[in-house]
Design a protein around this motif. Structure first.
Motif, PDB file in Angstrom:
ATOM      1  N   ASN A 119       0.466  -1.310  -0.234  1.00  0.00           N
ATOM      2  CA  ASN A 119      -0.339   0.499  -0.048  1.00  0.00           C
ATOM      3  C   ASN A 119       0.908   1.243  -0.065  1.00  0.00           C
ATOM      4  O   ASN A 119       0.635   2.291  -0.532  1.00  0.00           O
ATOM      5  CB  ASN A 119      -0.701   0.233   1.172  1.00  0.00           C
ATOM      6  N   ALA A 120       1.813   1.516   0.613  1.00  0.00           N
ATOM      7  CA  ALA A 120       2.832   1.905   0.921  1.00  0.00           C
ATOM      8  C   ALA A 120       3.054   2.511  -0.082  1.00  0.00           C
ATOM      9  O   ALA A 120       3.822   3.673  -0.888  1.00  0.00           O
ATOM     10  CB  ALA A 120       4.054   2.167   2.365  1.00  0.00           C
ATOM     11  N   ARG A 121       4.151   1.631  -1.075  1.00  0.00           N
ATOM     12  CA  ARG A 121       4.620   1.642  -1.899  1.00  0.00           C
ATOM     13  C   ARG A 121       3.506   2.387  -3.705  1.00  0.00           C
ATOM     14  O   ARG A 121       3.526   2.844  -4.010  1.00  0.00           O
ATOM     15  CB  ARG A 121       4.787  -0.298  -2.891  1.00  0.00           C
ATOM     16  N   ARG A 122       2.341   1.679  -3.283  1.00  0.00           N
ATOM     17  CA  ARG A 122       1.221   2.341  -4.542  1.00  0.00           C
ATOM     18  C   ARG A 122       1.243   4.094  -4.412  1.00  0.00           C
ATOM     19  O   ARG A 122       1.628   4.136  -5.177  1.00  0.00           O
ATOM     20  CB  ARG A 122       0.638   1.202  -4.409  1.00  0.00           C
ATOM     21  N   THR A 123       0.757   3.959  -2.770  1.00  0.00           N
ATOM     22  CA  THR A 123       0.632   5.215  -3.058  1.00  0.00           C
ATOM     23  C   THR A 123       2.418   6.541  -3.043  1.00  0.00           C
ATOM     24  O   THR A 123       2.370   6.952  -3.977  1.00  0.00           O
ATOM     25  CB  THR A 123       0.024   5.994  -0.887  1.00  0.00           C
ATOM     26  N   LEU A 124       2.962   5.936  -2.708  1.00  0.00           N
ATOM     27  CA  LEU A 124       4.582   6.794  -3.544  1.00  0.00           C
ATOM     28  C   LEU A 124       4.327   7.035  -4.450  1.00  0.00           C
ATOM     29  O   LEU A 124       4.714   8.004  -5.219  1.00  0.00           O
ATOM     30  CB  LEU A 124       5.321   6.196  -2.004  1.00  0.00           C
ATOM     31  N   GLN A 125       4.380   5.551  -5.214  1.00  0.00           N
ATOM     32  CA  GLN A 125       4.473   5.579  -7.083  1.00  0.00           C
ATOM     33  C   GLN A 125       3.594   7.237  -6.979  1.00  0.00           C
ATOM     34  O   GLN A 125       3.841   7.375  -8.800  1.00  0.00           O
ATOM     35  CB  GLN A 125       4.405   4.257  -7.634  1.00  0.00           C
ATOM     36  N   ALA A 126       1.842   6.088  -6.803  1.00  0.00           N
ATOM     37  CA  ALA A 126       1.067   8.012  -7.313  1.00  0.00           C
ATOM     38  C   ALA A 126       1.446   9.306  -7.026  1.00  0.00           C
ATOM     39  O   ALA A 126       1.370   9.987  -8.279  1.00  0.00           O
ATOM     40  CB  ALA A 126      -0.180   7.590  -6.706  1.00  0.00           C
ATOM     41  N   LEU A 127       1.269   9.454  -5.711  1.00  0.00           N
ATOM     42  CA  LEU A 127       2.450  10.743  -5.905  1.00  0.00           C
ATOM     43  C   LEU A 127       3.724  10.814  -6.455  1.00  0.00           C
ATOM     44  O   LEU A 127       4.039  11.977  -7.047  1.00  0.00           O
ATOM     45  CB  LEU A 127       3.325  10.748  -4.337  1.00  0.00           C
ATOM     46  N   LEU A 128       4.793  10.234  -7.224  1.00  0.00           N
ATOM     47  CA  LEU A 128       5.986   9.928  -7.754  1.00  0.00           C
ATOM     48  C   LEU A 128       4.756  10.695  -9.068  1.00  0.00           C
ATOM     49  O   LEU A 128       5.861  11.553  -9.902  1.00  0.00           O
ATOM     50  CB  LEU A 128       7.267   8.864  -8.187  1.00  0.00           C
ATOM     51  N   ASP A 129       4.043   9.781  -9.390  1.00  0.00           N
ATOM     52  CA  ASP A 129       3.554   9.995 -10.919  1.00  0.00           C
ATOM     53  C   ASP A 129       2.866  11.520 -11.168  1.00  0.00           C
ATOM     54  O   ASP A 129       2.746  11.815 -12.415  1.00  0.00           O
ATOM     55  CB  ASP A 129       2.649   8.793 -11.676  1.00  0.00           C
ATOM     56  N   LEU A 155      15.262   4.150   7.462  1.00  0.00           N
ATOM     57  CA  LEU A 155      14.222   4.420   7.536  1.00  0.00           C
ATOM     58  C   LEU A 155      14.255   4.534   5.664  1.00  0.00           C
ATOM     59  O   LEU A 155      13.943   4.144   5.168  1.00  0.00           O
ATOM     60  CB  LEU A 155      13.612   5.306   7.542  1.00  0.00           C
ATOM     61  N   ALA A 156      15.299   5.459   5.612  1.00  0.00           N
ATOM     62  CA  ALA A 156      15.698   5.944   4.011  1.00  0.00           C
ATOM     63  C   ALA A 156      15.703   5.128   3.558  1.00  0.00           C
ATOM     64  O   ALA A 156      15.647   5.256   2.112  1.00  0.00           O
ATOM     65  CB  ALA A 156      16.590   7.518   4.336  1.00  0.00           C
ATOM     66  N   ALA A 157      16.752   4.048   3.901  1.00  0.00           N
ATOM     67  CA  ALA A 157      17.461   3.173   2.866  1.00  0.00           C
ATOM     68  C   ALA A 157      16.311   1.890   2.638  1.00  0.00           C
ATOM     69  O   ALA A 157      16.245   0.977   2.261  1.00  0.00           O
ATOM     70  CB  ALA A 157      18.594   2.076   3.240  1.00  0.00           C
ATOM     71  N   ARG A 158      15.486   1.915   3.824  1.00  0.00           N
ATOM     72  CA  ARG A 158      14.102   0.639   3.249  1.00  0.00           C
ATOM     73  C   ARG A 158      12.691   1.197   2.346  1.00  0.00           C
ATOM     74  O   ARG A 158      12.372   0.413   1.160  1.00  0.00           O
ATOM     75  CB  ARG A 158      12.903   0.903   5.005  1.00  0.00           C
ATOM     76  N   VAL A 159      13.037   2.752   1.896  1.00  0.00           N
ATOM     77  CA  VAL A 159      11.968   3.503   1.517  1.00  0.00           C
ATOM     78  C   VAL A 159      13.331   3.228   0.388  1.00  0.00           C
ATOM     79  O   VAL A 159      12.237   3.173  -0.836  1.00  0.00           O
ATOM     80  CB  VAL A 159      11.709   5.064   2.287  1.00  0.00           C
ATOM     81  N   ALA A 160      13.815   4.069   0.313  1.00  0.00           N
ATOM     82  CA  ALA A 160      14.313   3.447  -1.618  1.00  0.00           C
ATOM     83  C   ALA A 160      14.309   2.267  -1.284  1.00  0.00           C
ATOM     84  O   ALA A 160      13.657   1.736  -3.053  1.00  0.00           O
ATOM     85  CB  ALA A 160      16.573   3.399  -1.202  1.00  0.00           C
ATOM     86  N   GLY A 161      14.791   1.154  -1.412  1.00  0.00           N
ATOM     87  CA  GLY A 161      14.875  -0.195  -1.397  1.00  0.00           C
ATOM     88  C   GLY A 161      13.430  -0.169  -2.004  1.00  0.00           C
ATOM     89  O   GLY A 161      12.686  -0.613  -2.572  1.00  0.00           O
ATOM     90  N   MET A 162      12.011  -0.102  -0.899  1.00  0.00           N
ATOM     91  CA  MET A 162      11.216  -0.089  -1.554  1.00  0.00           C
ATOM     92  C   MET A 162      10.502   0.630  -2.658  1.00  0.00           C
ATOM     93  O   MET A 162       9.467  -0.138  -4.040  1.00  0.00           O
ATOM     94  CB  MET A 162      10.572  -0.317  -0.238  1.00  0.00           C
ATOM     95  N   MET A 163      11.051   1.344  -2.900  1.00  0.00           N
ATOM     96  CA  MET A 163      10.701   2.537  -4.096  1.00  0.00           C
ATOM     97  C   MET A 163      11.755   1.818  -5.489  1.00  0.00           C
ATOM     98  O   MET A 163      11.332   2.790  -6.379  1.00  0.00           O
ATOM     99  CB  MET A 163      11.162   3.798  -4.367  1.00  0.00           C
ATOM    100  N   SER A 164      12.616   1.379  -4.955  1.00  0.00           N
ATOM    101  CA  SER A 164      12.960   0.633  -5.838  1.00  0.00           C
ATOM    102  C   SER A 164      14.336   1.746  -6.653  1.00  0.00           C
ATOM    103  O   SER A 164      14.710   1.899  -8.121  1.00  0.00           O
ATOM    104  CB  SER A 164      13.026  -0.226  -7.601  1.00  0.00           C
ATOM    105  N   ALA A 165      14.992   3.014  -5.935  1.00  0.00           N
ATOM    106  CA  ALA A 165      15.241   4.018  -5.902  1.00  0.00           C
ATOM    107  C   ALA A 165      16.487   3.567  -6.313  1.00  0.00           C
ATOM    108  O   ALA A 165      17.226   2.624  -6.395  1.00  0.00           O
ATOM    109  CB  ALA A 165      15.596   5.302  -4.808  1.00  0.00           C
ATOM    110  N   ASP A 166      17.339   4.288  -7.063  1.00  0.00           N
ATOM    111  CA  ASP A 166      18.765   4.070  -7.783  1.00  0.00           C
ATOM    112  C   ASP A 166      19.944   4.327  -6.977  1.00  0.00           C
ATOM    113  O   ASP A 166      20.434   4.011  -6.780  1.00  0.00           O
ATOM    114  CB  ASP A 166      19.040   4.549  -9.406  1.00  0.00           C
ATOM    115  N   VAL A 167      19.839   5.781  -6.244  1.00  0.00           N
ATOM    116  CA  VAL A 167      20.499   6.285  -5.068  1.00  0.00           C
ATOM    117  C   VAL A 167      20.171   6.872  -3.920  1.00  0.00           C
ATOM    118  O   VAL A 167      18.572   7.754  -3.865  1.00  0.00           O
ATOM    119  CB  VAL A 167      21.395   7.627  -6.479  1.00  0.00           C
TER     120      VAL A 167
END
Ligand code: GLU
Length: 373
Positions: A119-129, A155-167
């Motif tokens: 759920n968190a990932r989908r919401t964050l993705q929607a916000l980025l979109d 927390l930042a590292a988890r979020v980065a992983g969750m969203m497949s961030a590059d950096v």
């Protein structure tokens, strides 16, 4: 290192309290400089998420509390007070650059429990979109002591992983990772690149933290481990002074914790390595051909489902002979899947009463078995 930053599609920037808070108030001048840099990155086509600390520090200043002597309730109360000013500050500065902010407060459960994670990932993705800049902090007010990150590095590292961030860029009050504490040891050397966070490195980290923030070097290394495993590079650099990202570009002074693989590969390895699958999707010959072509699995190509799975579970994908040809993360739970299989994706909204994903397994969530396996 600049190559890694330039090539990144999604960048997470973590800002420590010691950068953001000056004499108990937000350093809006500093923040204005950073948001200018965020604007530049966004104009270049990059997506940016921010993980920001500062709620507890701001709340303490406002309520006249000593940050070093807080009970858990006091620090949670301070966070509740300070979070308003923190978000407001980010929102104002981003708005000044024509960007929209969105506040997200997360607890450990949101990044580690599968359903909440999705759920968190989908919401964050929607916000980025939507082109917004998510401003993330730990939900300090509700997180209990045992279930807290307590530091925004991890927390930042988890979020980065969750969203497949590059950096992930950690803006800190040190310009990188040193062989010893640079304040006390003249021979301390800056390590430019780390490819493996091993015991030797953890020993070098010691336990020191700064007076304002709560994450020391050890938590930064733990954050690096989380990010690297998720296929995300982590850069630790000095955020002090105006325009820290431009300065990083000029001086290159930082430590790069290099990810071993890209985020998509990391995710696919994780899927391929799932030992316990929760069910099976049987698919027709047309879908087999589509999957071999690198396409996603649509409900119309699924002939039968079995097992007990929830949305996000790993399932086996079987061909007409019942042989596993792939596995992947299903976008639908068993009950919903039963209702939509064999049907066109455009019918999903009528069949389920909500507009779900058009793919039952998206190609980013799918790994083909090697032929002949
Ligand atoms: N979440 C805390 C805050 O906003 C900060 C944690 C940290 O310093 O890493 O105050």
């Amino acid at each position: 290192m600049q190559n890694e930053i330039n090539a990144a599609k999604l960048v997470v920037i973590k800002v420590g309290s010691s950068l953001l808070i000056r004499d108990g108030a937000l350093d809006t001048q500093w923040l204005a400089g950073l948001t200018e840099e965020i604007k530049t990155a966004s104009t270049r086509g990059q997506q940016i998420m921010v993980v920001t600390s500062g709620a507890v520090a701001l709340g303490c200043a406002s309520a006249g509390l000593d940050r070093q002597a807080l009970t858990l309730e006091q620090s949670q109360a301070a966070a509740a007070i300070g979070q308003i000013a923190l978000t407001q500050g980010w929102q104002d500065c981003l708005a000044g650059k024509g960007l929209k902010a969105a506040q997200i407060l997360l607890t450990i459960g949101d990044t580690e429990e599968r359903r909440r994670y999705l759920n968190a990932r989908r919401t964050l993705q929607a916000l980025l979109d939507m082109g917004t800049v998510p401003i993330i902090n730990e939900n300090d007010t509700v997180a209990t002591q045992e279930l807290r990150y307590g530091d925004n590095d991890r927390l930042a590292a988890r979020v980065a992983g969750m969203m497949s961030a590059d950096v992930l860029i950690l803006l800190s009050d040190v310009d990188g990772f040193y062989t010893a504490a640079p304040e006390t040891d003249k021979n301390a050397d800056l390590i430019r690149e780390v490819t493996d966070v091993n015991d030797e490195l953890l020993a070098m980290a010691g336990g020191a933290g700064s007076a304002v923030g709560s994450g020391g070097m050890v938590t930064k290394l733990q954050a690096a481990q989380i990010a690297m495993q998720a296929g995300c590079h982590m850069i630790l650099t000095d955020g002090r002074g105006a325009h820290p990202l431009s300065r990083l570009h000029e001086t290159g002074r930082a430590t790069l914790f290099r990810a071993m693989q890209n985020p998509l590969a990391a995710r696919k390895n994780w899927i391929a390595g799932t030992l316990q699958t929760a069910g099976q999707l049987h698919i027709d010959a047309g879908a087999v051909a589509a999957l071999r072509d690198g396409k996603s699995l649509l409900p119309i190509g699924v002939t039968q489902v079995s097992g007990h799975f929830e949305r996000g579970d790993c399932v086996q994908i079987l061909d007409c002979d019942g042989s596993e040809i792939a596995r992947g993360l299903t976008a639908y739970a068993l009950g919903d899947a039963q209702r939509i299989i064999g049907r066109a994706s455009t019918e999903i909204v009528d069949l389920l009463g909500f507009d779900g994903r058009r793919e039952i397994v998206h190609r980013d969530d799918l790994v083909m078995n090697q032929e002949g396996e």
